[in-house]
Enzyme design. Sequence first.
Site, short mmCIF file in Angstrom:
data_model
loop_
_atom_site.label_atom_id
_atom_site.label_comp_id
_atom_site.label_asym_id
_atom_site.label_seq_id
_atom_site.Cartn_x
_atom_site.Cartn_y
_atom_site.Cartn_z
N ALA A 136 -5.83 -0.18 -5.85
CA ALA A 136 -6.56 -0.55 -7.07
C ALA A 136 -6.16 -1.95 -7.51
O ALA A 136 -7.01 -2.77 -7.90
CB ALA A 136 -6.26 0.46 -8.17
N CYS A 160 -15.37 -29.29 17.38
CA CYS A 160 -14.41 -30.06 16.58
C CYS A 160 -14.42 -31.53 17.01
O CYS A 160 -14.76 -31.86 18.15
CB CYS A 160 -13.01 -29.47 16.70
SG CYS A 160 -12.31 -29.60 18.34
N GLU A 162 -3.56 -0.82 3.91
CA GLU A 162 -3.50 0.62 4.25
C GLU A 162 -2.63 1.36 3.24
O GLU A 162 -1.90 2.29 3.58
CB GLU A 162 -2.96 0.81 5.68
CG GLU A 162 -3.95 0.39 6.74
CD GLU A 162 -3.72 1.12 8.05
OE1 GLU A 162 -3.70 2.36 8.06
OE2 GLU A 162 -3.55 0.43 9.06
N GLU A 206 -15.70 -24.57 24.15
CA GLU A 206 -16.54 -25.60 24.77
C GLU A 206 -15.88 -26.13 26.04
O GLU A 206 -16.52 -26.35 27.06
CB GLU A 206 -16.75 -26.78 23.81
CG GLU A 206 -17.41 -26.43 22.48
CD GLU A 206 -16.41 -26.08 21.39
OE1 GLU A 206 -15.43 -25.34 21.67
OE2 GLU A 206 -16.60 -26.53 20.25
N1 LIG Z 1 -5.61 8.89 2.75
C1 LIG Z 1 -5.31 7.64 2.95
O1 LIG Z 1 -6.08 6.91 3.56
C2 LIG Z 1 -4.00 7.09 2.45
C3 LIG Z 1 -3.62 5.78 2.79
C4 LIG Z 1 -2.42 5.31 2.31
C5 LIG Z 1 -1.64 6.10 1.49
N2 LIG Z 1 -2.05 7.34 1.18
C6 LIG Z 1 -1.25 8.21 0.32
O2 LIG Z 1 -0.96 7.52 -0.87
C7 LIG Z 1 0.24 8.07 -1.41
C8 LIG Z 1 1.08 6.96 -1.98
O3 LIG Z 1 0.38 6.42 -3.06
P1 LIG Z 1 0.91 5.15 -3.82
O4 LIG Z 1 -0.15 4.72 -4.75
O5 LIG Z 1 2.26 5.42 -4.37
O6 LIG Z 1 1.09 4.16 -2.57
P2 LIG Z 1 1.06 2.58 -2.45
O7 LIG Z 1 -0.05 2.04 -3.22
O8 LIG Z 1 1.08 2.31 -0.99
O9 LIG Z 1 2.43 2.15 -3.07
C9 LIG Z 1 2.58 1.96 -4.45
C10 LIG Z 1 3.84 1.18 -4.68
O10 LIG Z 1 3.65 -0.15 -4.21
C11 LIG Z 1 4.51 -1.02 -4.90
N3 LIG Z 1 3.77 -2.16 -5.42
C12 LIG Z 1 4.11 -3.44 -5.21
N4 LIG Z 1 3.24 -4.25 -5.79
C13 LIG Z 1 2.33 -3.49 -6.39
C14 LIG Z 1 1.19 -3.79 -7.13
N5 LIG Z 1 0.81 -5.04 -7.39
N6 LIG Z 1 0.45 -2.77 -7.60
C15 LIG Z 1 0.80 -1.50 -7.33
N7 LIG Z 1 1.88 -1.16 -6.62
C16 LIG Z 1 2.64 -2.14 -6.14
C17 LIG Z 1 5.13 -0.19 -6.00
O11 LIG Z 1 6.37 0.18 -5.44
P3 LIG Z 1 7.80 0.24 -6.08
O12 LIG Z 1 8.07 1.66 -6.13
O13 LIG Z 1 8.63 -0.52 -5.13
O14 LIG Z 1 7.74 -0.38 -7.42
C18 LIG Z 1 4.25 1.02 -6.08
O15 LIG Z 1 4.96 2.15 -6.53
C19 LIG Z 1 0.93 8.79 -0.29
O16 LIG Z 1 0.91 10.18 -0.55
C20 LIG Z 1 0.08 8.49 0.93
O17 LIG Z 1 0.00 9.60 1.81
C21 LIG Z 1 -3.22 7.86 1.63
ZN LIG Z 2 -12.82 -27.89 19.72
#
Ligand SMILES: NC(=O)c1ccc[n+]([C@@H]2O[C@H](COP(=O)([O-])OP(=O)(O)OC[C@H]3O[C@@H](n4cnc5c(N)ncnc54)[C@H](OP(=O)(O)O)[C@@H]3O)[C@@H](O)[C@H]2O)c1
Ligand SMILES: [Zn+2]
Length: 369
Positions: free
Chosen positions: A303, A84, A296, A61
């Site tokens: 999940a 505001c 990412e 504004e």
């Molecule tokens: N195609 C795509 O768009 C894309 C994008 C991203 C990744 N990826 C692929 O995904 C693969 C990796 O998968 P990922 O599932 O292992 O990766 P991630 O989800 O990025 O990492 C999982 C890790 O995150 C940590 N973590 C911390 N808090 C967590 C929670 N609340 N819930 C779950 N995990 C938690 C744990 O690590 P700690 O080991 O420290 O306990 C767990 O092992 C790679 O091969 C990558 O290339 C693909």
């Molecule tokens: Zn303002």
Amino acid sequence: MNKTEPDLSFWAHWMHRALQLAYLADGSTSPNPLVGAVALDVAGKLVGEGFHARAGFPHAEVEALDQAGVKAKGGTLVVTLEPCCHQGRTAPCTEKILRSGVSRVVVAMQDPDPRVSGLGISRLREAGVEVLTGLLEKEAAFQNRAYIFRVRTGRPWGILKWAMSLDGRTGLPSGESKWISGSRARSWVHKLRATCDAVIVGSGTIRADNPLLTSRGISEPEPLRVALTRSLNLPFDAQLWDVKVAKTLIAYGPDALKDLLAKFPPGPEHLALDSTDPLELLNALAKKNCNRVLWECGPALAASAIEMGCVQELAIFMAPKLLGGVPAMTPLANLGYTAMNQVLFVSDCSVKTIGQDWLFKMLLPQLEV
Ligand SMILES: NC(=O)c1ccc[n+]([C@@H]2O[C@H](COP(=O)([O-])OP(=O)(O)OC[C@H]3O[C@@H](n4cnc5c(N)ncnc54)[C@H](OP(=O)(O)O)[C@@H]3O)[C@@H](O)[C@H]2O)c1
Ligand SMILES: [Zn+2]
């Protein structure tokens, strides 16, 4: 122009312009909202335009009214969010509007911030300014969905992005995943990062891909890069630890081997969490002024983020490729559903072609957490 029966299509035209102006600062205003404004003189001619560029900078504004100067007197201010009325880092816009002498203000939506929420509009009305509200409210609320969500819930809006093949795979059975989507899609992701305050990955993605996670210079500063880990079992030479290009936060849970922290290069900030529940991380990021974060991560953390209601929007690239393989990676780990009537339904789905790939964007239902 008749003051009591304004031509809505005329105001809508200018509100569209104000929304366009607001978008110019997409990703730069956190924790503040995006706001755009246009000033019209008494004859309805454009005399000023403005948008809020970043926190601490003048509000939209003020920009529009300063440009208009005395020409604003008796005219109209069209603004995407309620002005505001409180003293923040800058003076209240309501007082600036009153001093400018505009006789009408057209507002798209009320500000959900409890310090304003309706009070800005009442202040203007009480001072004799005609205020029209609700014009293009849906568009304005969509534009500021991240800000509105953060004000209402106390945590940032989450976007989860992944790239997959036509058969829903995010990698080969061997683990190889570079690259599923094409270069145009990857450039689009750089732009998406530029509109976010933080980009989050889990340790699995760092171990597998050693990502850089920047906007490649599109946003200055770069979004905060966040590594979430339970174990601190991470490579000590990952690209993320070099903070010359962008800041990094290593967020770890109570089970982490804290002795490992000393082995990381200096630079990244360390954050000890009571748990690695994604909600706890988001509460911490809201305190760091994040309105919007980009997940990412791989299937495990993705999940978990969905289950905890930390994802509001999906951006999914589908590549025209077939990867195959029963043990191959998919975007999400188990969400624990046992019947089809439990699964998540998305809404507001749109699709467009980017280079060789399709981009699907959609919203997730708001889960109670
Ligand atoms: N195609 C795509 O768009 C894309 C994008 C991203 C990744 N990826 C692929 O995904 C693969 C990796 O998968 P990922 O599932 O292992 O990766 P991630 O989800 O990025 O990492 C999982 C890790 O995150 C940590 N973590 C911390 N808090 C967590 C929670 N609340 N819930 C779950 N995990 C938690 C744990 O690590 P700690 O080991 O420290 O306990 C767990 O092992 C790679 O091969 C990558 O290339 C693909
Ligand atoms: Zn303002």
